[in-house]
Scaffold this active site. Structure first.
Site, PDB file in Angstrom:
ATOM      1  N   CYS A 118       7.204 -25.290  64.308  1.00 59.02           N
ATOM      2  CA  CYS A 118       6.699 -23.957  64.699  1.00 59.02           C
ATOM      3  C   CYS A 118       6.192 -24.081  66.120  1.00 59.02           C
ATOM      4  O   CYS A 118       7.001 -24.323  67.007  1.00 59.02           O
ATOM      5  CB  CYS A 118       5.679 -23.408  63.700  1.00 59.02           C
ATOM      6  SG  CYS A 118       4.441 -24.544  63.089  1.00 59.02           S
ATOM      7  N   SER A 119       4.892 -23.956  66.335  1.00 50.21           N
ATOM      8  CA  SER A 119       4.385 -24.108  67.706  1.00 50.21           C
ATOM      9  C   SER A 119       2.947 -24.601  67.670  1.00 50.21           C
ATOM     10  O   SER A 119       2.109 -24.136  68.432  1.00 50.21           O
ATOM     11  CB  SER A 119       4.426 -22.781  68.449  1.00 50.21           C
ATOM     12  OG  SER A 119       5.722 -22.248  68.429  1.00 50.21           O
ATOM     13  N   CYS A 120       2.649 -25.541  66.768  1.00 43.10           N
ATOM     14  CA  CYS A 120       1.280 -26.028  66.632  1.00 43.10           C
ATOM     15  C   CYS A 120       0.799 -26.583  67.970  1.00 43.10           C
ATOM     16  O   CYS A 120       1.548 -27.260  68.686  1.00 43.10           O
ATOM     17  CB  CYS A 120       1.193 -27.085  65.544  1.00 43.10           C
ATOM     18  SG  CYS A 120       1.549 -26.396  63.925  1.00 43.10           S
ATOM     19  N   CYS A 158       5.835 -29.259  68.928  1.00 38.18           N
ATOM     20  CA  CYS A 158       5.821 -28.951  67.494  1.00 38.18           C
ATOM     21  C   CYS A 158       7.208 -28.402  67.205  1.00 38.18           C
ATOM     22  O   CYS A 158       7.536 -27.288  67.618  1.00 38.18           O
ATOM     23  CB  CYS A 158       4.753 -27.921  67.153  1.00 38.18           C
ATOM     24  SG  CYS A 158       4.905 -27.283  65.473  1.00 38.18           S
TER      25      CYS A 158
END
Lengths: 122, 206, 105
Positions: free
Chosen positions: B106-108, B103
């Site tokens: 962000c950090s999905c 991702c």
């Protein structure tokens, strides 16, 4: 602001329910999408100063729709609390060379989920 | 990602404590909910959930077909969907294709299936380079992908979450579903490792 | 927003920090920031509003902060913007807690 929240304190039971079921972003809608599988599309060249899930590295690049995921709320407006603006989301496949030039592997591809509002026909 | 600009831990801890006590006092958060949430991610939700899905797909070809066609409903059959895994896509590694999940914005990450993401997945180094140089990133994990194998990178920028179905290792034909599940590592389900037999010379990454 | 969070394709952000046997949270404050944020999801703030809030961190700060520092920034920003909490309340409470922690002479 158009989108209001309940502003209720989350109980342990509600937290448990949220962990187990999550928050669905899907919307039941008969509205057809602007594109279909196999269509060549260009990611729009836009520089919105607010929230967007359209990253810079795909803007202006040409890819192919490989899947229509259905209708989802639009994060770009939801993140601003403006509107849910439901629309189709597609898996769009870009050749690595389209994004990064001839140095990239001719075999490799990048797949990203883009909304109707992120794309234009070519 | 160490940096001299970071706040010392003690200052942040005090700040967080202050916010927590204010939010409880104002009735905005319930300490019981906080305990429930932390306990769930520390003790209940983790890569063992994803490993069960992978092992089932390896032994049950009809389930595998359903999983690849519609990840969300196949995973729902096992009651393993949940927050940040509401809409799932499962991509299959084969001798011709290697998949990698990232991702960039962000950090999905599929929390209900794999737990909270590891530091490396959230790092700027991984988020920036997985898309422009996936083969170099994989090399950093000790994985050399042959030129003739296609690398597919999936940027989970929207509300769909991704899971890699790794290749079943040779030599596991007699293993049970739960024995198979114990071989499946978190990194193999993100695409930065392959599933190895325990006797394999390459140590499995966590 | 053309911010530092949109980092796909950037160079020079270092080697990938691979940590063996990593704990879910590295300290109690990380766990608390995570859980407090989670407890606001949907009820107080749409998750996308929280994502956007962390992107609004000034670029220099964004690039020098750790993951849960960005979460803390987002949580504070939204709580204060929506008039649920003020910075002076936080400062005041921090001072009280620090004093309570100091053994009296």
């Amino acid at each position: 602001m158009a989108i209001e929240t309940s502003n209720q304190c989350m109980s342990a039971e509600q937290a448990e329910a949220l962990l187990r079921t999550g928050i669905s972003c899907r919307v039941d809608s008969p509205e057809p999408g602007k594109f279909k599988v196999g269509d060549r599309v260009r990611a729009k060249v836009v520089h919105v100063p607010t929230y967007t899930r359209l990253p810079r590295y795909v803007r202006g690049k040409v890819g192919t729709i490989t899947k229509d995921h259905g209708v989802y709320v639009f994060p770009d407006t939801l993140g601003m609390r403006l509107d849910t603006k439901p629309q189709h989301v597609y898996s769009v496949c870009f050749a690595a060379q389209e994004l990064w030039g001839a140095e990239a592997s001719a075999k490799d591809t990048l797949h990203i989920d883009l909304f109707d509002d992120h794309l234009e026909p070519i | 990602m160490s940096s001299h600009n970071q706040q010392p831990d003690a200052d942040i801890a005090l700040r967080v404590k202050a916010i927590e006590s204010l939010l409880i006092e104002k009735g905005i958060i319930d300490p019981a909910a906080i305990d429930t949430i932390i306990d769930a991610y520390e003790h209940r939700i983790g890569p063992h959930n994803g490993a069960r899905i992978v092992a089932k797909a390896w032994v049950d070809s009809e389930f595998k077909q359903r999983l690849l066609a519609d990840g969300t409903s196949a995973i729902a059959e096992m009651n393993l969907t949940g927050f940040s895994s509401e809409h799932m896509v499962v991509v299959e590694n084969t001798p011709e294709v290697h998949n990698l999940i990232v991702c960039t914005l962000c950090s999905c990450y599929p929390w209900a299936i794999l737990g909270l993401p590891p530091t490396w997945y959230k790092s700027f180094a991984y988020r920036s380079r997985a898309v422009i140089d996936p083969r170099g990133v994989l090399r950093e994990f000790g994985l050399e992908i042959p030129e003739e194998v296609a690398v597919r990178v999936w940027d989970s920028n929207a509300d769909l979450r991704y899971l890699v179905l790794p290749e079943r290792p040779v030599g596991t034909e007699t293993m049970t579903e739960s024995e198979l599940a114990s071989l499946v590592t978190r990194n193999a389900m993100i695409g930065t490792a392959k599933v190895q037999l325990p006797s394999s010379p390459h140590e499995q990454a966590a | 927003m053309n911010g530092p969070h949109d980092m796909g394709g950037m160079h020079n952000l270092g080697p990938i920090p691979i940590e063996e046997n990593e704990p879910v949270f590295h300290s109690e404050w990380e766990a608390k920031v995570f859980a407090m944020s989670f407890a606001t999801f949907g009820n107080y703030f749409p998750v996308d509003e929280t994502r956007h809030a962390s992107e609004r961190m000034p670029p220099g700060k964004y690039l020098s902060s750790r993951y849960y520092e960005r979460w803390l920034y987002a949580l504070e920003l939204l709580l204060t913007e929506h008039d649920l909490l003020t910075q002076s309340e936080i400062e005041e409470r921090m001072a009280q807690l620090a004093q309570a922690d100091t053994p009296s002479s």
